[in-house]
Design a protein around this motif. Sequence first.
Motif, PDB file in Angstrom:
ATOM      1  N   ILE A  30      43.224  73.008  37.108  1.00 10.96           N
ATOM      2  CA  ILE A  30      43.962  73.768  37.843  1.00 10.96           C
ATOM      3  C   ILE A  30      42.768  74.617  39.183  1.00 10.96           C
ATOM      4  CG2 ILE A  30      45.625  75.656  39.363  1.00 10.96           C
ATOM      5  CD1 ILE A  30      47.236  74.106  36.949  1.00 10.96           C
ATOM      6  N   ASP A  31      41.928  75.876  37.984  1.00 13.66           N
ATOM      7  CA  ASP A  31      41.167  76.582  38.778  1.00 13.66           C
ATOM      8  C   ASP A  31      39.720  75.676  39.390  1.00 13.66           C
ATOM      9  OD1 ASP A  31      42.734  78.883  38.255  1.00 13.66           O
ATOM     10  OD2 ASP A  31      40.950  78.693  36.254  1.00 13.66           O
ATOM     11  N   ASP A  32      39.679  74.210  38.513  1.00 13.84           N
ATOM     12  CA  ASP A  32      38.561  73.899  39.469  1.00 13.84           C
ATOM     13  C   ASP A  32      38.659  72.873  40.499  1.00 13.84           C
ATOM     14  OD1 ASP A  32      36.222  72.473  39.082  1.00 13.84           O
ATOM     15  OD2 ASP A  32      36.848  70.751  37.868  1.00 13.84           O
ATOM     16  N   ALA A  33      40.090  72.516  40.333  1.00 16.68           N
ATOM     17  CA  ALA A  33      40.627  71.758  41.456  1.00 16.68           C
ATOM     18  C   ALA A  33      41.099  72.715  43.075  1.00 16.68           C
ATOM     19  CB  ALA A  33      42.292  71.189  41.354  1.00 16.68           C
ATOM     20  N   LYS A  34      41.536  73.720  42.193  1.00 19.26           N
ATOM     21  CA  LYS A  34      41.718  74.720  43.677  1.00 19.26           C
ATOM     22  C   LYS A  34      39.751  74.849  44.103  1.00 19.26           C
ATOM     23  CE  LYS A  34      45.555  76.897  42.641  1.00 19.26           C
ATOM     24  NZ  LYS A  34      46.584  78.168  41.290  1.00 19.26           N
ATOM     25  N   LYS A  35      38.786  75.437  43.629  1.00 23.49           N
ATOM     26  CA  LYS A  35      37.722  75.361  44.157  1.00 23.49           C
ATOM     27  C   LYS A  35      36.650  74.125  44.708  1.00 23.49           C
ATOM     28  CE  LYS A  35      36.403  77.981  40.061  1.00 23.49           C
ATOM     29  NZ  LYS A  35      35.470  78.832  38.450  1.00 23.49           N
ATOM     30  N   ASN A  36      37.586  72.886  44.536  1.00 22.38           N
ATOM     31  CA  ASN A  36      36.737  71.849  45.266  1.00 22.38           C
ATOM     32  C   ASN A  36      38.089  70.647  45.957  1.00 22.38           C
ATOM     33  OD1 ASN A  36      34.560  71.292  43.396  1.00 22.38           O
ATOM     34  ND2 ASN A  36      36.087  70.792  42.075  1.00 22.38           N
ATOM     35  N   MET A  37      38.133  71.703  46.745  1.00 24.29           N
ATOM     36  CA  MET A  37      39.142  71.137  47.830  1.00 24.29           C
ATOM     37  C   MET A  37      38.660  71.095  48.834  1.00 24.29           C
ATOM     38  SD  MET A  37      42.973  73.334  47.601  1.00 24.29           S
ATOM     39  CE  MET A  37      44.101  72.075  47.774  1.00 24.29           C
ATOM     40  N   PHE A  38      39.636  70.145  49.724  1.00 30.35           N
ATOM     41  CA  PHE A  38      39.353  69.488  50.146  1.00 30.35           C
ATOM     42  C   PHE A  38      40.033  69.229  51.887  1.00 30.35           C
ATOM     43  CE2 PHE A  38      38.736  66.409  48.098  1.00 30.35           C
ATOM     44  CZ  PHE A  38      39.699  64.731  48.636  1.00 30.35           C
ATOM     45  N   THR A  39      39.598  68.554  53.020  1.00 23.79           N
ATOM     46  CA  THR A  39      40.168  68.829  54.288  1.00 23.79           C
ATOM     47  C   THR A  39      40.548  66.596  54.435  1.00 23.79           C
ATOM     48  OG1 THR A  39      40.296  71.013  55.252  1.00 23.79           O
ATOM     49  CG2 THR A  39      41.675  69.187  56.276  1.00 23.79           C
ATOM     50  N   VAL A  40      41.544  66.728  54.074  1.00 22.58           N
ATOM     51  CA  VAL A  40      41.569  65.210  54.546  1.00 22.58           C
ATOM     52  C   VAL A  40      42.327  64.973  56.638  1.00 22.58           C
ATOM     53  CG1 VAL A  40      42.885  63.059  54.155  1.00 22.58           C
ATOM     54  CG2 VAL A  40      42.196  64.690  52.442  1.00 22.58           C
ATOM     55  N   PRO A  41      41.896  64.050  57.504  1.00 17.37           N
ATOM     56  CA  PRO A  41      42.509  63.726  58.236  1.00 17.37           C
ATOM     57  C   PRO A  41      43.564  62.949  58.591  1.00 17.37           C
ATOM     58  CG  PRO A  41      39.710  62.933  58.330  1.00 17.37           C
ATOM     59  CD  PRO A  41      40.473  63.210  57.099  1.00 17.37           C
TER      60      PRO A  41
END
Length: 143
Positions: A30-41
């Motif tokens: 979960i910590d890794d996923a939160k660090k690697n978040m990105f925006t999807v158009p």
Amino acid sequence: ALVVAGDGNGRVGVGMGKSQEVPIAIRKGIDDAKKNMFTVPLTPEKTLPHEILGIYGAGKVLLKPAAPGTGVIAGGAVRAVVEMAVLELAGVTDVLTKSLGTDNAMNIVKAVAAGLQEMQDPEEVAKRRGMSVADLYGWKEKN
């Protein structure tokens, strides 16, 4: 543990956590996923703006926009865990997907994430090219 985190409104991340204890591995993921978040158009209809092929290792996933009301159509052995989790947590409600490569869950998830990261917003592309979105898509004007 392979973990997907998202806000359901265009932001999503994929993370991996390893430990001898499952709860600790999930927390690390979960910590890794939160660090690697990105925006999807996303379009106003909550689908993808264009077709794309996501590739990660041997995993290849074709992502296509769908008409409103279609839902998330995903096939294969990893359907419930993989493509639906990533796309639904990103906020995509209507999409067609096809897994073309491996059936390894981790490579499929990362291929979907890679495809979503390569997505471009139609307004930004049209502005960069100096044209309207209607010209970009080849829409005819209504008289």
